[in-house]
Design an enzyme around this catalytic site. Structure first.
Site, PDB file in Angstrom:
ATOM      1  N   GLN A 141       0.663  -1.261  -0.065  1.00 31.35           N
ATOM      2  CA  GLN A 141       0.108   0.085   0.016  1.00 31.35           C
ATOM      3  C   GLN A 141       0.813   1.258  -0.071  1.00 31.35           C
ATOM      4  O   GLN A 141       0.244   2.372  -0.178  1.00 31.35           O
ATOM      5  CB  GLN A 141      -0.968  -0.053   0.946  1.00 31.35           C
ATOM      6  CG  GLN A 141      -2.183  -0.993   1.156  1.00 31.35           C
ATOM      7  CD  GLN A 141      -3.048  -0.965   2.280  1.00 31.35           C
ATOM      8  OE1 GLN A 141      -2.599  -1.406   3.339  1.00 31.35           O
ATOM      9  NE2 GLN A 141      -3.985  -0.146   2.367  1.00 31.35           N
ATOM     10  N   CYS A 160     -10.615   0.717   3.795  1.00 31.08           N
ATOM     11  CA  CYS A 160      -9.333   0.290   3.339  1.00 31.08           C
ATOM     12  C   CYS A 160      -8.716   1.622   2.993  1.00 31.08           C
ATOM     13  O   CYS A 160      -9.169   2.677   2.439  1.00 31.08           O
ATOM     14  CB  CYS A 160      -9.110  -0.477   2.255  1.00 31.08           C
ATOM     15  SG  CYS A 160      -7.673  -0.665   1.518  1.00 31.08           S
ATOM     16  N   LEU A 161      -7.443   2.042   3.269  1.00 23.57           N
ATOM     17  CA  LEU A 161      -6.511   3.267   3.294  1.00 23.57           C
ATOM     18  C   LEU A 161      -6.331   3.323   1.771  1.00 23.57           C
ATOM     19  O   LEU A 161      -6.299   4.426   1.419  1.00 23.57           O
ATOM     20  CB  LEU A 161      -5.334   3.188   4.113  1.00 23.57           C
ATOM     21  CG  LEU A 161      -5.436   3.203   5.509  1.00 23.57           C
ATOM     22  CD1 LEU A 161      -4.103   3.082   6.170  1.00 23.57           C
ATOM     23  CD2 LEU A 161      -6.170   4.298   6.136  1.00 23.57           C
ATOM     24  N   HIS A 205      -7.500  -9.058   6.108  1.00 23.30           N
ATOM     25  CA  HIS A 205      -7.644  -8.214   4.976  1.00 23.30           C
ATOM     26  C   HIS A 205      -6.195  -7.848   4.533  1.00 23.30           C
ATOM     27  O   HIS A 205      -5.874  -7.486   3.401  1.00 23.30           O
ATOM     28  CB  HIS A 205      -8.165  -6.763   5.860  1.00 23.30           C
ATOM     29  CG  HIS A 205      -8.292  -5.617   5.076  1.00 23.30           C
ATOM     30  ND1 HIS A 205      -9.427  -5.003   4.589  1.00 23.30           N
ATOM     31  CD2 HIS A 205      -7.281  -4.692   4.624  1.00 23.30           C
ATOM     32  CE1 HIS A 205      -9.137  -3.843   3.923  1.00 23.30           C
ATOM     33  NE2 HIS A 205      -7.916  -3.982   3.879  1.00 23.30           N
TER      34      HIS A 205
END
Length: 174
Positions: free
Chosen positions: A51, A94-95, A136
């Site tokens: 991410q 979610c970021l 996740h």
């Protein structure tokens, strides 16, 4: 420590499968610190290295409640070794998919094997929010997003929205 920019849907790097960490080095330990700083700044409760554009099998999380002392955790090369047949549903966000939330059904309890920052192996039995967060984030390491667990119709709508937004910003799309 450095706050890193987050990779946002529809950037194709989010679909990349992350590579194992071969050795726990000072650079890897520094990366975990940057990841924690980035996660807390966002703010979020979990962050996978992919991410922030690093395709390594690493994640950080902190599922402590607001007002409690922080409980940062680092998982290097995490692997789910057991899952319960019992299921649970949590509303996930979610970021990398800001301001979108959906209910996702996952195994209620899991067992995860991983290394810590010093290279020591641990086995964690998790349920509740910790189990959901681990699943996740481990999904991220496999190029899977939480929207892959919702209906195709809803997923396509989310992807279209973020693709349109990315085009308006002039950034990459899937």
């Amino acid at each position: 420590m450095t706050i890193k920019p987050l990779i946002i849907l529809p950037d194709p790097i989010l679909r990349q499968v992350s590579n194992p960490v071969e050795a726990i080095t000072d650079d890897i330990r520094r990366l975990t610190e940057d990841m924690l700083e980035t996660m807390y700044d966002a703010p979020g409760i979990g962050l996978a290295a992919i991410q922030i554009g690093v395709p390594r099998r690493m994640l950080v999380l902190d599922v402590s409640k607001e007002g409690e002392e922080k409980q940062p955790r680092v998982f290097i090369n995490p692997e789910i070794v057991a899952s319960s047949s019992e299921r649970s549903v949590y509303e996930e966000g979610c970021l990398s998919i800001p301001d979108y939330y959906a209910e996702v059904e996952r195994p209620a309890a899991i067992t995860v094997r991983h290394l810590d920052r010093e290279g020591k192996e641990h086995i964690v039995e998790a349920d509740g929010l910790l189990a959901t967060c681990l699943q996740h984030e481990i999904d991220h390491l496999n190029g899977v997003l939480f929207i892959d667990h919702i209906s195709k119709l809803k997923r396509d709508m989310v992807i279209r929205k973020f693709t349109k937004s990315a085009k308006a910003r002039g950034t990459k799309a899937i």
